[in-house]
Design a protein around this motif. Structure first.
Motif, mmCIF file in Angstrom:
data_model
loop_
_atom_site.group_PDB
_atom_site.id
_atom_site.type_symbol
_atom_site.label_atom_id
_atom_site.label_comp_id
_atom_site.label_asym_id
_atom_site.label_seq_id
_atom_site.Cartn_x
_atom_site.Cartn_y
_atom_site.Cartn_z
ATOM 1 N N LYS A 148 0.833 -1.200 0.000
ATOM 2 C CA LYS A 148 0.000 0.000 0.000
ATOM 3 C C LYS A 148 0.875 1.262 0.000
ATOM 4 O O LYS A 148 0.597 2.222 -0.729
ATOM 5 C CB LYS A 148 -0.912 -0.015 1.235
ATOM 6 C CG LYS A 148 -1.834 1.179 1.347
ATOM 7 C CD LYS A 148 -2.965 1.125 0.339
ATOM 8 C CE LYS A 148 -3.838 2.364 0.418
ATOM 9 N NZ LYS A 148 -4.798 2.433 -0.684
ATOM 10 N N VAL A 149 1.930 1.246 0.812
ATOM 11 C CA VAL A 149 2.831 2.400 0.877
ATOM 12 C C VAL A 149 3.465 2.645 -0.487
ATOM 13 O O VAL A 149 3.521 3.780 -0.974
ATOM 14 C CB VAL A 149 3.920 2.182 1.958
ATOM 15 C CG1 VAL A 149 5.019 3.230 1.829
ATOM 16 C CG2 VAL A 149 3.308 2.240 3.351
ATOM 17 N N GLN A 150 3.905 1.558 -1.132
ATOM 18 C CA GLN A 150 4.521 1.706 -2.451
ATOM 19 C C GLN A 150 3.530 2.259 -3.461
ATOM 20 O O GLN A 150 3.855 3.125 -4.271
ATOM 21 C CB GLN A 150 5.067 0.359 -2.927
ATOM 22 C CG GLN A 150 6.314 -0.043 -2.161
ATOM 23 C CD GLN A 150 6.811 -1.413 -2.526
ATOM 24 O OE1 GLN A 150 6.011 -2.333 -2.691
ATOM 25 N NE2 GLN A 150 8.112 -1.567 -2.643
ATOM 26 N N THR A 188 1.554 6.892 -6.584
ATOM 27 C CA THR A 188 0.449 7.819 -6.857
ATOM 28 C C THR A 188 0.907 9.271 -6.824
ATOM 29 O O THR A 188 0.449 10.094 -7.608
ATOM 30 C CB THR A 188 -0.667 7.621 -5.814
ATOM 31 O OG1 THR A 188 -0.956 6.240 -5.719
ATOM 32 C CG2 THR A 188 -1.912 8.379 -6.193
ATOM 33 N N VAL A 189 1.802 9.586 -5.882
ATOM 34 C CA VAL A 189 2.243 10.976 -5.773
ATOM 35 C C VAL A 189 3.505 11.238 -6.592
ATOM 36 O O VAL A 189 4.132 12.277 -6.441
ATOM 37 C CB VAL A 189 2.480 11.393 -4.310
ATOM 38 C CG1 VAL A 189 1.193 11.309 -3.524
ATOM 39 C CG2 VAL A 189 3.571 10.561 -3.671
ATOM 40 N N GLY A 190 3.871 10.264 -7.435
ATOM 41 C CA GLY A 190 4.974 10.506 -8.349
ATOM 42 C C GLY A 190 6.354 10.326 -7.756
ATOM 43 O O GLY A 190 7.307 10.947 -8.200
ATOM 44 N N ILE A 222 1.697 14.389 1.169
ATOM 45 C CA ILE A 222 0.419 14.160 0.480
ATOM 46 C C ILE A 222 0.093 12.666 0.469
ATOM 47 O O ILE A 222 -1.042 12.262 0.736
ATOM 48 C CB ILE A 222 0.470 14.732 -0.957
ATOM 49 C CG1 ILE A 222 0.579 16.265 -0.898
ATOM 50 C CG2 ILE A 222 -0.759 14.322 -1.751
ATOM 51 C CD1 ILE A 222 0.909 16.918 -2.224
ATOM 52 N N ALA A 223 1.112 11.842 0.195
ATOM 53 C CA ALA A 223 0.899 10.388 0.196
ATOM 54 C C ALA A 223 0.354 9.931 1.534
ATOM 55 O O ALA A 223 -0.581 9.132 1.623
ATOM 56 C CB ALA A 223 2.207 9.669 -0.117
ATOM 57 N N MET A 247 -4.129 18.656 -8.083
ATOM 58 C CA MET A 247 -5.307 18.758 -8.949
ATOM 59 C C MET A 247 -5.593 17.425 -9.634
ATOM 60 O O MET A 247 -6.737 17.015 -9.781
ATOM 61 C CB MET A 247 -5.092 19.863 -9.994
ATOM 62 C CG MET A 247 -5.125 21.255 -9.412
ATOM 63 S SD MET A 247 -6.678 21.603 -8.556
ATOM 64 C CE MET A 247 -6.141 21.769 -6.873
ATOM 65 N N LYS A 248 -4.520 16.725 -10.017
ATOM 66 C CA LYS A 248 -4.692 15.423 -10.657
ATOM 67 C C LYS A 248 -5.353 14.440 -9.677
ATOM 68 O O LYS A 248 -6.307 13.734 -10.027
ATOM 69 C CB LYS A 248 -3.325 14.899 -11.104
ATOM 70 C CG LYS A 248 -3.389 13.663 -11.982
ATOM 71 C CD LYS A 248 -2.015 13.049 -12.185
ATOM 72 C CE LYS A 248 -1.704 12.111 -11.047
ATOM 73 N NZ LYS A 248 -0.554 11.278 -11.157
ATOM 74 N N LEU A 249 -4.851 14.454 -8.431
ATOM 75 C CA LEU A 249 -5.396 13.548 -7.418
ATOM 76 C C LEU A 249 -6.848 13.891 -7.131
ATOM 77 O O LEU A 249 -7.674 13.012 -6.873
ATOM 78 C CB LEU A 249 -4.569 13.641 -6.133
ATOM 79 C CG LEU A 249 -3.165 13.071 -6.238
ATOM 80 C CD1 LEU A 249 -2.353 13.431 -5.012
ATOM 81 C CD2 LEU A 249 -3.231 11.556 -6.395
#
Lengths: 308, 326
Positions: free
Chosen positions: B137-139, B144-146, B171-172, B204-206
Motif C-alpha cells: 500500500k505504501v509503495q 500515486t504521488v509521483g 500528500i501520500a 489537482m490530478k489527485l
C-alpha cells in the motif's frame, strides 16, 4: 528569509541525523563518537575496568576474604601487589572483587534513576498543565533538600544494604534527568510532525513512543552515563560513612575498613589509596564518556536555533 | 450530488486569551483570531481561503482538524455536527479528513524513514494485519504521488529528500487512509517556485482521480484563482468577501480584495505598480476597532464604517461582500 530558513533546517537536519545515528543500528554512533579523543580514552578506561572486574576471580592472586596472620599491613610486594590490610587480606584481590559490587550498584541505580527521571520528565513535559506543575514542584523540593544529610537519615532508617543505597539514590536522584527530559520534550512537542500525528488520529502513547522518545534518547543515554558517576560517588560516600552493605564489600567499604583499622593513622597508604584511586578514575572515565555523548549527540536549543 | 453541502461552518469563533507580561490577576484579554466565520464547502470542489499572515486562516484549518477547540460555533461534516466530537469519534472521522501541512521540513519526523512516515496513518488506524500488505500500500501511494517506490526510497529519511519530494510524501501520507476531504494549509508556500507548479498539478490530478474536496489555504491570490472554485478573503479573523473564483478576481467588491489583487506583481514590469497600495499590516486585534475592521486602512472609510459592522451581503448571485460601500 527563505534562504536563511533553509540553512537552519539543514543545520537541524544534520544535528538530528547525528542523533539518529546515536540511537540507530548498534554501532552507528561510533564514527561521530570517535572524533572525541577524551571520549575514546574514557571508553578505553571503562573497558579496562569492566574487563578486570569481570575476570576478577581469574586475575585475583588471593582469596579476598582470607586473613593471612603472617602478612598484616605489609607494603606492596611481588606476592601482594597492593600490600595487605590490617587483617592480612590481599588489597589487590579485594579491589577486583569490590569493583564488581561498586560497578553493579552504580549501573543498576543509575539505570533506575534514569528510568524514573525519563518517565516523569516525559509525563510532565508532554501533558503539561497541572500534572507538570505538581511534578515540577516535587522535583524543586527534592532539589533544594540537602542531599547528604537526607541520605544519611534515610540510610540509617532503612538499615544498611545494597537495596537501601539504590533506593535512596533513586528517590533523590531522578530530578536532574527529569528536568532535562522535560525541557527537551517541551521543545519536541512543538514540532509540526507531532501536530501531524495528532491530525492523523494518533494517541498520546503513539506520539510519545514514536515522535518524542527518539528525540530525547540522546539526553537519556548521556545522562545515564553521567548518573553512573554520581551513583558510584554516592555509594562510596555512604559506604565510607558506614551505611554500606557489610556482606558485599565495595570500594567505599574498603575505605571504611581502612579508616576503622587505622590505615590512615599508621601510614598504610596501600590500603586506602587503590580503592580511592579506582573510584576517582572510574568516575572520571564515565564523565569523559557522558560528556562526549552530551556534546555530540544531544540536541540543544542553541544548535537548533543558531544558524550563524 | 455535485452541489451537496459537504462541510459547513457556522458562526465559528476562536479567541485566544493573552496575558500581558507580568500580569497574574484579572481578566485575560483575547486575540480575536477567527471571528464569526461562516462558509460551506461543496463536494468535489476546492474552497480557497486567501489572506495575509495572521488573519486567522491557519487557526481556521486547525479548528477544522480538531487541533484547536473553537470558542463557539458549529462545524458540520456531511450534515453531522462534529464540533463536540470526542477523541474516539474524531479518530474515526479522521479517516475521511486529513491535512497537508505548510512546512514539509518540520512536518515529517526527521528520525523516521519514508516508509514509516507514509504508513503511520494506517498503523494508527490498524488497517493492515501484516507488514507486507502495508508495504504494498505504501509503495502504491508513493507511486500515486509521483515518487519512486523502490526499497531504497522506503528506507530514506526526510533529510535526504528535496522540499518537493517531502511535500509529496506528506500528500501520500494524507491520502493513504482514503480521505476525501483534504485541508491544505499553504502546501506550497515554503517550496521553491519551480516546484510549486508540480505539487499543485499533482494535487489537482489527485482531486480528479479520487474525487477529493479541498479546503485550500493560501496567501497568494494568483494561486487561489488558478485552482479554487470558490474563494473567501479573510481579514483579521473575519471573512470580507466570498465568491466564485472568476467573479472575485474580475470584479472584486471589497477594497481589501482589491488591495490583494493589486499587490500581485505584474509579470511585465509596470512603473505605476505599487504606487497606490495602502500601507499597514493585519493587526492582531485584542480590541477590534468598532465597525468595519478594515476601516483604519481603507480609502473608502467614512463615519458609517467606524460605527457599524458590515454584514456579508449577496450582491451578485453568490458573490458576498462585507462592505458598506459597494
Amino acid at each position: 528569509m527563505p534562504l536563511s530558513g533553509n540553512r537552519q533546517f539543514n543545520d537541524t537536519d544534520s544535528r538530528l541525523s547525528k542523533s539518529i545515528r546515536a540511537i540507530g543500528p548498534l554501532f552507528a554512533w561510533w564514527p561521530e563518537y570517535r572524533k572525541s579523543k577524551v571520549g575514546v580514552i574514557g571508553l578505553i578506561m571503562v573497558g579496562i575496568f569492566i574487563f578486570a572486574i569481570i575476570l576478577a576471580p581469574y586475575i585475583a592472586t588471593h582469596d579476598p576474604t582470607f586473613k593471612d596472620r603472617d602478612f598484616m599491613w605489609k607494603a606492596p610486594s611481588f606476592s601482594h601487589f597492593f600490600g595487605t590490610t590490617a587483617q592480612g587480606k590481599d588489597v589487590f584481590s579485594q579491589l577486583l572483587h569490590s569493583g564488581q559490587i561498586s560497578l553493579m550498584i552504580g549501573v543498576a541505580a543509575a539505570g533506575a534513576v534514569t528510568a524514573m527521571g525519563t518517565i516523569i520528565g516525559l509525563i510532565a513535559g508532554y501533558f503539561g498543565g497541572i500534572v507538570d506543575e505538581i511534578l515540577t514542584r516535587i522535583a524543586d523540593i527534592l532539589l533544594v533538600l540537602p542531599r547528604l544529610p537526607l541520605m544519611l537519615v534515610l540510610a540509617a532508617y532503612l538499615g544498611p544494604g545494597m537495596s537501601t543505597i539504590v533506593f535512596v539514590v533513586v528517590i533523590l536522584g531522578w530530578t536532574r534527568i527529569a528536568r532535562q527530559v522535560r525541557a527537551q520534550v517541551m521543545s519536541c512537542k512543538q514540532h509540526t510532525y507531532v501536530e501531524r500525528a495528532k491530525s492523523i488520529g494518533a494517541g498520546n502513547f503513539h506520539i510519545i513512543w514514536n515522535h518524542i522518545l527518539p528525540n530525547v534518547a540522546g539526553v537519556v543515554i548521556a545522562n545515564f552515563v553521567l548518573e553512573c558517576v554520581t551513583v558510584i560517588m554516592l555509594e562510596a560516600g555512604l559506604s565510607f560513612l558506614g551505611f554500606g552493605d557489610p556482606l558485599h564489600q565495595s570500594w567505599g567499604m574498603m575505605l571504611f575498613n581502612a579508616q576503622n583499622e587505622g590505615a590512615f593513622l599508621f601510614g598504610a597508604w596501600w590500603q586506602w589509596l587503590p580503592p580511592g584511586a579506582c573510584i576517582a578514575v572510574l568516575g572520571i572515565a564515565f564523565s569523559f564518556i557522558g560528556n562526549t555523548l552530551n556534546d555530540r549527540f544531544v540536541l540543544r536549543l542553541k544548535n537548533i536555533k543558531g544558524g550563524a | 450530488m455535485e452541489n451537496e453541502q459537504y462541510f459547513e461552518v457556522d458562526h465559528l469563533t476562536k479567541f485566544f486569551p493573552v496575558k500581558k507580561r507580568g500580569q497574574f490577576f484579572g481578566k485575560p484579554i483575547y486575540v480575536h483570531a477567527v471571528d464569526d466565520v461562516q462558509f460551506t464547502v461543496r463536494k468535489g470542489k476546492t474552497y480557497g481561503v486567501v489572506g495575509e499572515s495572521g488573519c486567522g486562516k491557519t487557526t481556521l484549518a486547525r479548528m477544522i482538524m480538531h487541533l484547536e477547540k473553537p470558542t463557539s460555533g458549529r462545524m458540520l461534516f456531511k450534515g453531522q455536527d462534529i464540533t463536540l466530537f470526542n477523541g474516539k469519534q474524531m479518530k474515526a472521522l479522521r479517516r475521511q479528513m486529513q491535512m497537508v501541512f505548510q512546512d514539509p521540513f518540520g512536518s515529517l519526523n526527521p528520525v523516521r524513514t519514508i516508509r514509516n512516515i507514509v504508513a503511520e496513518p494506517v498503523r494508527v488506524h490498524h488497517i493492515f494485519q501484516n507488514r507486507q500488505d502495508e508495504k504494498i500500500k505504501v509503495q502504491e501511494m508513493l507511486e500515486t504521488v509521483g515518487l519512486s517506490s523502490s526499497d531504497e526510497m522506503l528506507e530514506k529519511r526526510p533529510g535526504q529528500l528535496s522540499g518537493g519530494e517531502r511535500q509529496r510524501v506528506g500528500i501520500a501520507s494524507a491520502l493513504i487512509l482514503g480521505a476525501e476531504f483534504i485541508v491544505a494549509d499553504e502546501p506550497v508556500s515554503m517550496l521553491d517556485a519551480s516546484i510549486r507548479a508540480d505539487i499543485i498539478a499533482l494535487m489537482m490530478k489527485l482531486k480528479e482521480e479520487k474525487n477529493l474536496t479541498y479546503f485550500f489555504i493560501t496567501h497568494e491570490f494568483g494561486m487561489a484563482r488558478a485552482i479554487c472554485d470558490r474563494i473567501a478573503v479573510m481579514y483579521a479573523g473575519k471573512m470580507v468577501e466570498v465568491a466564485d473564483a472568476a467573479s472575485i478576481v474580475d470584479h472584486p467588491l471589497h477594497p481589501y480584495t482589491q488591495l490583494l489583487i493589486d499587490a500581485i506583481p505584474p509579470l511585465i514590469p509596470d512603473p505605476n505598480w505599487g504606487k497606490n497600495i495602502s500601507e499597514g499590516e493585519v493587526p492582531y486585534f485584542t480590541v477590534p476597532p468598532p465597525g468595519c475592521r478594515y476601516h483604519p486602512r481603507c480609502s473608502r472609510a467614512d463615519e458609517l464604517c467606524k460605527s457599524e459592522i458590515p454584514e456579508l451581503v449577496d450582491y451578485r448571485d453568490g458573490h458576498f461582500a462585507a462592505c458598506h460601500h459597494v
